[in-house]
Design a protein around this motif. Sequence first.
Motif, mmCIF file in Angstrom:
data_model
loop_
_atom_site.group_PDB
_atom_site.id
_atom_site.type_symbol
_atom_site.label_atom_id
_atom_site.label_comp_id
_atom_site.label_asym_id
_atom_site.label_seq_id
_atom_site.Cartn_x
_atom_site.Cartn_y
_atom_site.Cartn_z
ATOM 1 N N SER A 38 0.857 -1.180 0.000
ATOM 2 C CA SER A 38 0.000 0.000 0.000
ATOM 3 C C SER A 38 0.894 1.231 0.000
ATOM 4 C CB SER A 38 -0.909 -0.008 1.233
ATOM 5 O OG SER A 38 -1.860 -1.054 1.130
ATOM 6 N N ARG A 40 1.811 5.096 0.043
ATOM 7 C CA ARG A 40 1.195 6.250 0.699
ATOM 8 C C ARG A 40 1.852 7.574 0.315
ATOM 9 N NH1 ARG A 40 0.628 1.898 4.123
ATOM 10 N NH2 ARG A 40 -1.482 1.591 4.968
ATOM 11 N N MET A 141 -3.617 10.438 8.530
ATOM 12 C CA MET A 141 -4.841 9.779 8.096
ATOM 13 C C MET A 141 -5.568 10.615 7.037
ATOM 14 S SD MET A 141 -8.364 9.640 8.391
ATOM 15 C CE MET A 141 -9.511 8.310 8.030
ATOM 16 N N ASN A 144 -5.268 10.329 3.175
ATOM 17 C CA ASN A 144 -6.098 9.428 2.371
ATOM 18 C C ASN A 144 -6.944 10.218 1.392
ATOM 19 O OD1 ASN A 144 -6.334 6.350 3.046
ATOM 20 N ND2 ASN A 144 -5.998 7.324 5.029
ATOM 21 N N PHE A 148 -3.106 10.409 -1.386
ATOM 22 C CA PHE A 148 -1.670 10.337 -1.153
ATOM 23 C C PHE A 148 -0.876 10.922 -2.321
ATOM 24 C CE2 PHE A 148 -3.391 6.697 1.326
ATOM 25 C CZ PHE A 148 -3.037 7.141 2.595
ATOM 26 N N CYS A 189 -2.997 1.988 -3.529
ATOM 27 C CA CYS A 189 -3.308 1.897 -2.107
ATOM 28 C C CYS A 189 -4.816 1.748 -1.978
ATOM 29 C CB CYS A 189 -2.853 3.144 -1.348
ATOM 30 S SG CYS A 189 -3.115 3.012 0.446
ATOM 31 N N GLN A 191 -8.255 2.022 -0.248
ATOM 32 C CA GLN A 191 -8.603 3.032 0.748
ATOM 33 C C GLN A 191 -10.062 2.904 1.185
ATOM 34 O OE1 GLN A 191 -7.209 6.259 -2.035
ATOM 35 N NE2 GLN A 191 -6.498 7.104 -0.100
ATOM 36 N N ALA A 193 -11.041 4.057 3.800
ATOM 37 C CA ALA A 193 -11.304 5.283 4.561
ATOM 38 C C ALA A 193 -12.364 6.159 3.901
ATOM 39 C CB ALA A 193 -10.012 6.085 4.739
ATOM 40 N N TRP A 194 -12.431 6.139 2.576
ATOM 41 C CA TRP A 194 -13.432 6.949 1.875
ATOM 42 C C TRP A 194 -14.847 6.539 2.284
ATOM 43 C CZ3 TRP A 194 -12.233 11.114 -1.091
ATOM 44 C CH2 TRP A 194 -10.917 11.227 -1.560
#
Length: 246
Positions: A38, A40, A141, A144, A148, A189, A191, A193-194
């Motif tokens: 991944s 970043r 964080m 994200n 990145f 990567c 993600q 997080a989205w």
Amino acid sequence: MTAKIAQRELDLPGVVEDAGPGPTADAAVIDAVVNRRSVRRFRPTPIPSDVVTEILAAASRSPSGTNFQPWHVHAVTGATRERLSRTVLAAAEAGERSEEYAYSPSPVPEPYLSRKRQVGFDLYELYGIERGDFEGRKRAMMRNFEFFGAPVGLFFTMEACLLHGSWLDCGMFMQNVMIVARAYGLETCPQQAWCEFGRVVHEQLGIPDTHVLLSGMALGYADPEAPENTLVSRREPVESFTTFHD
């Protein structure tokens, strides 16, 4: 001639070329999987849209039970990428979360909690962030939502009416995207997080409410100078998760 993968304390006996009769392994294929990571931090170098199309076309050969092919992809670049990034960053700063689905149980049980913490500590160390530096961790964080620095963002969705089998199919499709990208000298990567701001992503990209946002993904050329790109998450040995039945 032995063709071992010289990578991160990994030992793959039997990876040989021209070994004659019997099982052999293609070192390039193994390298594509084992050395995937991944990333970043990416370089801003643009990626032609036809390259993205070729990657997705190859990845679409993923296994799919009864050939559902449930995956849908939204690729973002340019002004759309910038607008989406700004909007989600603003929502994150305001604490306006809208989780698409629960990724992990709460609380997270062992051994999964320890593994999650360990990879986090390893990443923060590479960033130069002290364990008690919560603002530094937050800034890391939030990157994200800038992909990145990658020039291309991919978002994977499927119809929400579909069940567990289609989640499996989409996971295999995403894995293929990440592996095929490496054949073009690109890295990724994934993600999730989205998905913590799913409502915003739906609105910005016109994703219908009948679809669930599964994950985002950054796609681009890795920055070879970035310390965070040297992170290799730890993996359990095969004997700890496999039972052979003779």
